[in-house]
Motif scaffolding. Sequence first.
Motif, PDB file in Angstrom:
ATOM      1  N   THR A  34       0.832  -1.218   0.000  1.00 47.44           N
ATOM      2  CA  THR A  34       0.000   0.000   0.000  1.00 47.44           C
ATOM      3  C   THR A  34       0.863   1.263   0.000  1.00 47.44           C
ATOM      4  N   ARG A  39       3.715   6.247  -2.809  1.00 48.32           N
ATOM      5  CA  ARG A  39       4.964   6.591  -3.493  1.00 48.32           C
ATOM      6  C   ARG A  39       4.698   6.913  -4.965  1.00 48.32           C
ATOM      7  N   SER A  95       5.710  11.030   2.932  1.00 40.10           N
ATOM      8  CA  SER A  95       4.883  11.129   4.148  1.00 40.10           C
ATOM      9  C   SER A  95       3.935  12.321   4.063  1.00 40.10           C
ATOM     10  N   ARG A 104      -5.848   9.805   1.243  1.00 39.37           N
ATOM     11  CA  ARG A 104      -5.983   8.529   1.953  1.00 39.37           C
ATOM     12  C   ARG A 104      -7.335   7.891   1.661  1.00 39.37           C
ATOM     13  N   ARG A 125       0.628   0.934   6.871  1.00 43.83           N
ATOM     14  CA  ARG A 125       0.601   1.520   8.213  1.00 43.83           C
ATOM     15  C   ARG A 125      -0.770   1.352   8.853  1.00 43.83           C
ATOM     16  N   ASP A 126      -1.809   1.199   8.026  1.00 45.51           N
ATOM     17  CA  ASP A 126      -3.186   1.217   8.536  1.00 45.51           C
ATOM     18  C   ASP A 126      -4.003   0.049   8.011  1.00 45.51           C
ATOM     19  N   ARG A 175      10.294  10.310   9.368  1.00 40.82           N
ATOM     20  CA  ARG A 175       9.090   9.718   8.788  1.00 40.82           C
ATOM     21  C   ARG A 175       8.227   9.037   9.845  1.00 40.82           C
ATOM     22  N   ASP A 179       4.377   9.938  10.309  1.00 39.87           N
ATOM     23  CA  ASP A 179       3.394   8.854  10.144  1.00 39.87           C
ATOM     24  C   ASP A 179       2.611   8.590  11.439  1.00 39.87           C
ATOM     25  N   ARG A 182       0.202  12.005  12.450  1.00 36.64           N
ATOM     26  CA  ARG A 182      -0.780  12.639  11.565  1.00 36.64           C
ATOM     27  C   ARG A 182      -2.197  12.376  12.091  1.00 36.64           C
TER      28      ARG A 182
HETATM   29  O1   DC Z   1       6.073   1.582   3.517  1.00 35.96           O
HETATM   30  P1   DC Z   1       6.642   2.754   2.716  1.00 35.96           P
HETATM   31  O2   DC Z   1       7.929   3.288   3.272  1.00 35.96           O
HETATM   32  O3   DC Z   1       6.765   2.444   1.268  1.00 35.96           O
HETATM   33  O4   DC Z   1       5.546   3.906   2.871  1.00 35.96           O
HETATM   34  C1   DC Z   1       5.691   5.133   2.221  1.00 35.96           C
HETATM   35  C2   DC Z   1       4.938   6.219   2.975  1.00 35.96           C
HETATM   36  O5   DC Z   1       3.530   6.034   2.853  1.00 35.96           O
HETATM   37  C3   DC Z   1       5.240   6.345   4.461  1.00 35.96           C
HETATM   38  O6   DC Z   1       5.437   7.712   4.777  1.00 35.96           O
HETATM   39  C4   DC Z   1       4.008   5.878   5.146  1.00 35.96           C
HETATM   40  C5   DC Z   1       2.921   6.037   4.137  1.00 35.96           C
HETATM   41  N1   DC Z   1       1.943   4.958   4.184  1.00 35.96           N
HETATM   42  C6   DC Z   1       0.756   5.217   4.793  1.00 35.96           C
HETATM   43  O7   DC Z   1       0.571   6.291   5.327  1.00 35.96           O
HETATM   44  N2   DC Z   1      -0.214   4.265   4.801  1.00 35.96           N
HETATM   45  C7   DC Z   1       0.003   3.073   4.245  1.00 35.96           C
HETATM   46  N3   DC Z   1      -0.976   2.148   4.276  1.00 35.96           N
HETATM   47  C8   DC Z   1       1.235   2.787   3.630  1.00 35.96           C
HETATM   48  C9   DC Z   1       2.201   3.762   3.628  1.00 35.96           C
END
Ligand code: DC
Length: 222
Positions: A34, A39, A95, A104, A125-126, A175, A179, A182
């Motif tokens: 995700t 990215r 981020s 989102r 992350r979520d 980061r 993260d 927020r």
């Molecule tokens: O896992 P990553 O480093 O590729 O994630 C890139 C950015 O995206 C990082 O700042 C967190 C964010 N992210 C997010 O907020 N929610 C997600 N489900 C996945 C990544």
Amino acid sequence: MRNLIIAIDGPAGAGKSTISRLISKKLGINYIDTGAMYRALTLKCISEGVDISQTDKVIELCKNVEIDFIDNSIYLDGENVDNKIRSSEINLNVSNVAKIKEVREMMVKKQREIGMRSDVILDGRDVGTHIFPNTKFKFFLNASPEERGRRRYEEIKDKEKNITLKEIISGIKRRDDIDSSREVSPLVKAGDAHEIDSTNMSIEEVVDYIVNEVKINSKIGD
Ligand code: DC
């Protein structure tokens, strides 16, 4: 019957994508990164010259962008961008794209659609707190910032010769801060997620642990 959904969450550099990719191969299921979607949108902003602090413009781009996964690779407007989304310029900006509420909402809608298509492992992350809160299989992967920085450094050092380990560790901490603090779906461990501290574990040990948990608690491999 509902499809199998495995949620892998955790901070940057905890090994989520390497581990999720290996589990997807072992179990023969799809893999959705995700973070790669945020990215890809960041890459789009940069290549279109959109200033990321101009939230309205980022939202507008997000509405018109085409992001999808084919064979576990990410495509932005039809182009495979697996490599382009891993630069330090993207690391630096992503981020701030991922914290925009409207972005989102659009991404989560898409992630749910893709996640419902087949058995799948998603990392982010979520995933366990917000995208698929009802799945039984939630894991929160963690490791110390120093170890996570070291892993990222190994990944990137041949491509970006000028970057130092110190810079990467401070970028990771920065980061983590954005993260976790927020407003919309911050990085937190779901109450019912298994937490795995991988600082002193090998990739194989983490993969085996998760695969075993999933096999024990589902019909897979029977
Ligand atoms: O896992 P990553 O480093 O590729 O994630 C890139 C950015 O995206 C990082 O700042 C967190 C964010 N992210 C997010 O907020 N929610 C997600 N489900 C996945 C990544």
